[in-house]
Motif scaffolding. Structure first.
Motif, PDB file in Angstrom:
ATOM      1  N   LEU A 142      -5.548   0.902  -0.036  1.00  0.00           N
ATOM      2  CA  LEU A 142      -4.846   1.853  -1.033  1.00  0.00           C
ATOM      3  C   LEU A 142      -5.707   3.359  -1.483  1.00  0.00           C
ATOM      4  CD1 LEU A 142      -2.093   2.448  -2.443  1.00  0.00           C
ATOM      5  CD2 LEU A 142      -3.165   1.094  -4.549  1.00  0.00           C
ATOM      6  N   GLY A 200       1.290   3.396  -3.091  1.00  0.00           N
ATOM      7  CA  GLY A 200       0.615   4.826  -2.465  1.00  0.00           C
ATOM      8  C   GLY A 200       1.642   5.824  -3.136  1.00  0.00           C
ATOM      9  N   SER A 255       1.146  -1.461  -0.066  1.00  0.00           N
ATOM     10  CA  SER A 255       0.408  -0.198   0.124  1.00  0.00           C
ATOM     11  C   SER A 255       0.876   1.115   0.054  1.00  0.00           C
ATOM     12  CB  SER A 255      -0.714  -0.083   1.560  1.00  0.00           C
ATOM     13  OG  SER A 255      -1.811  -0.876   1.025  1.00  0.00           O
TER      14      SER A 255
END
Length: 280
Positions: free
Chosen positions: A154, A92, A88
């Motif tokens: 996410l 991200g 994530s």
């Protein structure tokens, strides 16, 4: 002492008294859980009940590790949490950097879509994500649960990191480009050090969500060896008995990593925000 000073003193006394009561109300269940995990099983149903154990013991912790699969539950939760945090955060950062540093059609719509995905109730995503995991052959596998958690974490991580990227001065990156640094090197050595607050915030969010999540872990994992600790603790409630000694001692143990993460990230957040303010 003047009237104004007396009123100020009374206000401070009342304020701190209410603050102490609020703290005791908040940590009271945790203290009771700790004391209860240190009492023998025959004291759980004593009448009248007592806050402090009459006989202090740590046998519940030894039996938890010896007679149950709690260690496996804990290892599964750790592996899933680490996998979700890494994926994530990395995805991200790259996606948020792309949305704020490159001009292409649809980037604003993509950012709004990520926010919309975050606002959806997670219960609506259980069946679609489960069917997707089954279709790719990851049913009852920790990797499948990690991918499901990434899909849930996410959108928020992307939106938060995008907000942090928008506050960073682009002139620092342009100076690095002039000095000959490439895009990746600039991202790693110039941008990421200023992104510490955002990275820590997304890490803490992902950890707290995955560490305590119950519904997806219950549905996605069908075998006992793949259970996470929230589902594992629930398994100590059977049709014939409730193993309070295991539930309470296990709850204390799984609280320790959360406390450690909070204490560590609290200092990082303060340091990161201070550094960002000076550099900005």
């Amino acid at each position: 002492m003047t009237n104004g000073s007396k009123k100020s003193m009374r206000f401070r006394i009342i304020f701190y008294a209410l603050l102490i009561l609020l703290v005791l109300f908040s940590i009271g269940p945790i203290i009771w859980m700790l004391f209860s995990s240190l009492r023998p099983k025959n004291e759980f149903f004593m009448i009248p009940p007592s806050i402090l154990p009459k006989h202090w013991t740590v046998i519940n912790y030894f039996l938890l590790f010896k007679e149950t699969a709690f260690v496996q539950f804990l290892l599964n939760s750790i592996w899933i949490s680490l996998g979700t945090i890494v994926i994530s955060t990395v995805v991200g950062i790259l996606a948020a950097y792309s949305l704020t540093r490159f001009n292409y059609r649809g980037r604003n719509m993509f950012a709004l879509f990520s926010l919309f995905a975050y606002m959806l109730p997670t219960i609506l995503l259980v069946i679609p994500l489960y069917l997707l995991v089954v279709s790719i052959g990851l049913a009852d596998k920790l990797t499948g649960l990690v991918l499901a958690y990434v899909a849930l974490c996410l959108p928020y991580c992307l939106w938060l990191l995008r907000s942090f990227f928008q506050t960073l001065p682009i002139e620092l990156e342009e100076s690095a480009f002039i000095d000959g640094a490439g895009r990746i090197r600039t991202l790693i050595y110039v941008v990421l050090p200023m992104m510490i607050p955002g990275i820590v915030a997304t890490t803490v969010y992902s950890f707290t969500y995955v560490w305590n999540e119950y519904l997806f872990a219950l549905i996605f994992m069908t075998s006992d060896a793949k259970r996470t600790f929230p589902v594992g603790l629930e398994s100590f409630v059977t049709n014939f008995d409730v193993y309070w000694e295991y539930i309470l001692s296990g709850s204390i143990i799984v609280s320790i990593p959360a406390v450690i993460v909070f204490l560590a990230t609290q200092r990082s957040l303060i340091k990161g925000y201070g550094a960002g303010a000076v550099k900005g």
